[in-house]
Motif scaffolding. Sequence first.
Motif, PDB file in Angstrom:
ATOM      1  N   TRP A  57      52.807  40.986  40.886  1.00 48.17           N
ATOM      2  CA  TRP A  57      51.490  41.619  40.893  1.00 48.17           C
ATOM      3  C   TRP A  57      51.247  42.075  42.328  1.00 48.17           C
ATOM      4  O   TRP A  57      51.693  41.428  43.270  1.00 48.17           O
ATOM      5  N   GLN A  58      50.521  43.158  42.487  1.00 52.05           N
ATOM      6  CA  GLN A  58      50.126  43.547  43.840  1.00 52.05           C
ATOM      7  C   GLN A  58      48.629  43.354  43.981  1.00 52.05           C
ATOM      8  O   GLN A  58      47.847  43.781  43.123  1.00 52.05           O
ATOM      9  N   HIS A  59      48.233  42.697  45.060  1.00 52.33           N
ATOM     10  CA  HIS A  59      46.802  42.502  45.303  1.00 52.33           C
ATOM     11  C   HIS A  59      46.239  43.788  45.911  1.00 52.33           C
ATOM     12  O   HIS A  59      45.926  43.871  47.093  1.00 52.33           O
ATOM     13  N   LEU A  60      46.101  44.759  45.040  1.00 51.76           N
ATOM     14  CA  LEU A  60      45.823  46.143  45.423  1.00 51.76           C
ATOM     15  C   LEU A  60      44.502  46.280  46.164  1.00 51.76           C
ATOM     16  O   LEU A  60      44.416  46.930  47.192  1.00 51.76           O
ATOM     17  N   SER A  61      43.452  45.673  45.612  1.00 51.91           N
ATOM     18  CA  SER A  61      42.129  45.817  46.228  1.00 51.91           C
ATOM     19  C   SER A  61      41.823  44.629  47.132  1.00 51.91           C
ATOM     20  O   SER A  61      40.662  44.292  47.342  1.00 51.91           O
ATOM     21  N   GLY A  62      42.882  44.002  47.615  1.00 54.88           N
ATOM     22  CA  GLY A  62      42.693  42.879  48.523  1.00 54.88           C
ATOM     23  C   GLY A  62      43.620  43.049  49.711  1.00 54.88           C
ATOM     24  O   GLY A  62      43.518  44.021  50.447  1.00 54.88           O
TER      25      GLY A  62
END
Lengths: 89, 998
Positions: A57-62
């Motif tokens: 998973w990528q912590h896109l908005s973090g």
Amino acid sequence: MLHIKCPHCGIRSQNEFSYGGDATVKRPELNKEISDQDWNNFVYNRKSLRGKHLELWQHLSGCRQWIKVERDTATHEIFNTLKANEDIS
Amino acid sequence: MTQSFRLENVGLINKDKKLSFKFNGKTYYGYEGDTLASALIANGVHLVGRSFKYHRPRGFFGAGVDEPYAVVQLYRNGETEPNIKATEQELFEGLEATSVNCWPSVNFDIGAINNFFRIFLHAGFYYKTFMWPKSFWYKVYEPFIRKAAGFGVVSTKHDKERYEHKYEYCDLLIVGSGPSGLASAYAAAKNGARVILAEDKPRFGGTLLTSEVNIGNQSGKEWAEGIIAELKEMPNVTVKNRSQVFGYYDHNMLVMSERISDHLPKTKKFHPKQRLWYIRAKEVLISSGSIERPIVFGNNDTPGVILSSAAKEYLKVYGVLVGRNPLIFTNNDSGYETAIEFKKNGVDPIILDTRKDPQSEIVDEAKNLGINIKFSYVVVAAQGYKKVKSADVAKISDDKEQLGAVENIKCDCICVSGFWTPTIHLASQSGNKTKFNEDIDAFVSGTSKQNEITLGAANGTYTLDETLKSSFETGHELSKKITNNDNKISFPNVVEKKSTTHDKFWCVPLPEGKNYKRFLDFQNDVAVSDVEIALKEGYRSIEHVKRYTTLGMATDQGKTSNLNGLQLVSSIENKIVPAVGHTTFRPPYTPVSIGAIVGREVGKHSKPTRKSPMHSWHEKNNAVFVDAGVWLRPRYYKQGNENLFEGSKREAKNVRTNVGVCDVTTLGKIDIKGPDVAELLNRVYTNAWLKLPVGKARYGVMLREDGIVMDDGTTTRISENHYHMTTTTAQAANVLSHLEYYLQLVWPELNVNVVSTTEQWAGAAIAGPKSRDLLQKLFPNSDVSNEGLPFMGYMEGDLFGVKARIFRISFSGELAYEVNVESDNGNFMWKKIMEIGEEFKVQPYGTEALSTLRIEMGHVAGSELDGRTIPYDNSLEGLLSKKKDFIGKRSLNREAFIAEDRQKVVGVVPLDKKTSIPEGSHLVKDSNAPLPNPKLGYISASCWSVEHDNPFSLAILKDGKNMIGEKLFAMSPLKNKVIPVEIISSHYVDPKGERVRS
Ligand SMILES: [Zn+2]
């Protein structure tokens, strides 16, 4: 909505993350001979597991870090989350 | 009309405040605190709608969320809303509502003819009949069903109301404020836990409001009010009424809809109508109570047949009698409570009890009050069409198989109680493995998957004492686990009447020679006979029976019908109920308005709008904007009465002859730093990057691992270890994630950092033969000559005191530059370009002219790089390095990718040089070939070539490289066009690329 513990930021809601697929797939090394079958396996063939699955998973908005999440695909239970450079012991 | 069924000194409503309302055009009165249902019943109105399939008259069956019939169309403050339960809608001054499902009126309904043709409308009717012939569906069945069915009309007007979303976290979420909810909330709150207590109804207290019980020397109602008052004062507690927790999702997230203004004539200024709460709870206590289930008998859908608990609630909460001549039909003690309430208010009920000789305090009390009780008796059928007039009753044998002689008893309502079904919907949604409880003939929660516990009646615990004890205990234990506090509260003394067991009787057999409809699902009109047919036709799984008969599929989701349906299937199949199993409960528990789900994300708030720093200038200069993803970009700048075609042509022409300027701020920009950047670029792009000197830009194409083109753009080496990458507007976010993926996971050994700088830089493309002259005047101190700043060169400049980056790159095919300044200076830069460019006849150009210029040059862009094409298809094979490996290279050997007749981009002109070719047209050899006409390719982009003054298109064409000179047809069935065309080179302007280097 899942609750995912980012190893860098802590527990966050799923909508901050984007899914990145099977974390156990290794990209073949550059400039190395590889058979058609092995390459196809890398690009296309994925197991659609029911049960424990190690996924990216990528912590896109973090923190924008790619992380590994060990999740049950049937129950959504999350057992473990790891940094990109960590492996399950 | 007078409220002739209203009692004088009974109820929790405010009789000082009289409210007027309209139902089906007629004016009535009720009181503050009424629901629409209670006010209508007070006025003696029992006919509120027609049933879904047979259009049988329907009244009220419940008093709350379980109501299957009384669904109305509501009018409030100039708006209308369908699918409102009259039993839930609180009365307000001026409320208007109409019946649904009836036409032309509820009293005379043409659809009721279905009732006489019901032989045709049995189970599976929709499946069997409406499937064919297909043409009948559109012309006959569908319009007919539309007219005859449905639960109201959706407003086509814009909803002016505001709906909000809220995110909340708590230790304990407690669903329901009955005895178990109050007790557990109180114990947990006193122990320091953060508690949210949600009640679906306007009044807190649940069954405590209607039960004759005593807690700590107070009535149940007084005790409830005391607890609520105390909870409301506590800072760690949120208490919400009119709030339905309707969904239990993963990782203990629950969603609740709060009806803030629905009970008011008009939403207050700055208030939302409804609020949707997303609640993450550490622990969830489900104290949602239970729903009384009916006993099935003939014509059990006649208005006036009502749940016994609902009759009691109408009486005790609203001071309303559902009838003056009630018949109570029960298989347990609950019916007696209703009978006793009637009796206390001067109404003489008759009780029919299916049991032979029940012994309990409450039965004795009824006997002592002199109530007429008939044991081992059943209602065979209700009589009366629009309202119950009498009941056919009979004695039933001990084995419940044989009916005695049928007698007729006059009555005006039949209050039915078939015992209680715990509300396990939320537990089931959470993944709880429910189990069947033989004692109560119903499912209760079993093994939890998430952190939830079900308490009280929702768990099949029907005594108050036991409920309160376990709830205090659970609230305390759970909060202790979270807060580590151990504040215990003393347990109050409880006085309640003891009940005895219920009779497992749920369906009255049909008397000899009678064929009464016995309904299981009241909203979807599913009768016993329908389920019997489904089983006869071979349906076995309860999920299949459900779908075939539509049992439990209506908007009430079978709250009153599920268990009786299961009982029926199990008795026919000779199985026990748990072996049949219940169907899956899914959210929402009760209908939720779309407005609440959408929240504030409507209209322009449905997505963010990104604007460039020069946006205000574009607006002032008549830009017509177009959505580019979430960006707003000028499509063209309108002069006079120009249309898009004329305006964009003018702008493109001006670029080819003088100089134009285009806002390119939206292009993705990624700042890349580190000692290994060149190595990263060399792996990411298909061409060679190791030898790019400082001060130079290079065009590159990146692939996905499957060989498909992902994006293209230029990357410039700003300094030794510092690069500036541009991406297309559409792919900016994906490219950044792509780079992060490889840097973090695949090649962590590369010492490179990437960060998006799209919003940090404002960009202007200056293009056209006079662009250098303009640039020189903008940067008088810089050498921007062909030698000083050659094609693909980069320099930094001083734009009247503002630091600028100048790239000599071209998208239009003309001599062109791109100037970047920090965003705050974007407007300054733009105005300077316009001001100084005046002498060179500079004009701004929008995306339409931009497209025209790139299409006639044969530059591929998004419409060709559409996620289906490889470099060869776009004539980008020259950029594929043979010497090094890169992402996706290995895939390019795939058989289809190296086929001799592989598709390739080509140019297309209409033979008449006049007719524009619609984008998406198919290219075919023979326009008259029989369908399906073999497709050779498709038009990807079209423009009006300003260089040649005729239409020109790009196409992706099979064997494109060998098709130059061929004559084909471009066919667009959508636009009804067949255009003879010639295939030419995709480079329609300056094929040698001399201008960009000039
Ligand atoms: Zn993070």
